[in-house]
Design a protein around this motif. Sequence first.
Motif, short mmCIF file in Angstrom:
data_model
loop_
_atom_site.label_atom_id
_atom_site.label_comp_id
_atom_site.label_asym_id
_atom_site.label_seq_id
_atom_site.Cartn_x
_atom_site.Cartn_y
_atom_site.Cartn_z
N LEU A 79 0.83 -1.21 0.00
CA LEU A 79 0.00 0.00 0.00
C LEU A 79 0.86 1.26 0.00
O LEU A 79 0.56 2.23 -0.68
CB LEU A 79 -0.92 0.01 1.22
N ARG A 80 1.93 1.25 0.76
CA ARG A 80 2.80 2.43 0.86
C ARG A 80 3.63 2.63 -0.40
O ARG A 80 4.02 3.75 -0.70
CB ARG A 80 3.71 2.28 2.07
N ASN A 81 3.92 1.55 -1.12
CA ASN A 81 4.76 1.65 -2.32
C ASN A 81 3.97 1.91 -3.58
O ASN A 81 4.54 2.13 -4.63
CB ASN A 81 5.57 0.36 -2.50
N GLY A 84 -2.69 5.38 -5.06
CA GLY A 84 -3.86 5.46 -4.20
C GLY A 84 -4.80 4.30 -4.49
O GLY A 84 -4.79 3.70 -5.56
N ARG A 85 -5.62 4.00 -3.53
CA ARG A 85 -6.55 2.88 -3.63
C ARG A 85 -7.97 3.34 -3.30
O ARG A 85 -8.17 4.32 -2.61
CB ARG A 85 -6.15 1.76 -2.66
N LEU A 106 -9.28 0.48 4.15
CA LEU A 106 -7.83 0.69 4.21
C LEU A 106 -7.58 2.02 4.91
O LEU A 106 -7.08 2.97 4.33
CB LEU A 106 -7.23 0.68 2.80
N SER A 107 -7.92 2.08 6.16
CA SER A 107 -8.02 3.32 6.92
C SER A 107 -6.72 3.78 7.56
O SER A 107 -6.61 4.93 7.95
CB SER A 107 -9.06 3.15 8.02
N GLN A 173 -11.75 -5.15 -4.02
CA GLN A 173 -12.45 -3.88 -4.28
C GLN A 173 -11.70 -2.71 -3.67
O GLN A 173 -11.53 -1.67 -4.31
CB GLN A 173 -13.84 -3.91 -3.67
N ALA A 174 -11.29 -2.85 -2.43
CA ALA A 174 -10.64 -1.75 -1.71
C ALA A 174 -9.30 -1.38 -2.32
O ALA A 174 -8.86 -0.23 -2.22
CB ALA A 174 -10.46 -2.13 -0.24
N LEU A 175 -8.65 -2.34 -2.96
CA LEU A 175 -7.31 -2.12 -3.51
C LEU A 175 -7.30 -1.61 -4.96
O LEU A 175 -6.24 -1.42 -5.53
CB LEU A 175 -6.50 -3.42 -3.41
#
Length: 189
Positions: A79-81, A84-85, A106-107, A173-175
Motif C-alpha cells: 500500500l505504501r509503495n 492510491g486505492r 484501508l483506513s 475492491q478496496a485495492l
Amino acid sequence: MTRRERRSRETEIDLSLSLEPGTGSIDVPCGFLGHMLELLAHHGGWTLTVTARGDLQVDAHHLTEDLGITLGQALLEELRNGTGRARYGWCALPMDGTLVLVAADLSGRPHLGWDAPFPSPRCGDFDTELVEEFWRGFCREARITLHVRTLAVDNAHHLAEAVFKGVGRALRQALVPTEEPGSTKGIWL
C-alpha cells in the motif's frame, strides 16, 4: 512485489506478495491453513508465495498468527509503495448453507470486528479459533479495519472458506487503484 520474512524460536516464514494476479505457491505444514491462504490469494487477485514452518508439535497457533502478521506487513508495504486505492470494499459471500458479510477499510487504523462463531472447534486438525487470530494479526499489521459477520452457517469448513474468500473479494475492491484520495483529509493511509 514485497518480500517479508519472520524468524523466531516458534516460526520461520518467507513470504512474497504482489497485488497483481500471477502464479504463487503455498508451502505450509498445515494443509487447512495452506488451503485458506490459496483461497485468499485467488479471490484477492494476488500472487502470494509462502514457505513457512512452525512448532506444530505445540499446535498451529504460532504459525497461524505469525502468517497473519507477516502477510499484513507485506500488504501495508504494498500500500505504501503503490498508488492510491479505492479504500473501501465489501462482499456478501455464500458457501452452500453459510453466508458471510465482510467489509474492509484501508483506513490506517487497525481494527477487527469479529462476529463469526464457529459451530465446531476444529476443521480436521486445525483449531477454528485460530481463524480469528490470523485476521487479528493481519489487521493490526496491515493497519486496516475489517468487519466479518456470519449471517448463516452450516459447518465450520464452509465458514472458514467463506471468510477467507470474502475477505479476498472485499480487499480486491478496496485495492482498486485510484487517483483520488479515499479520505476528505487528502491523504491515502
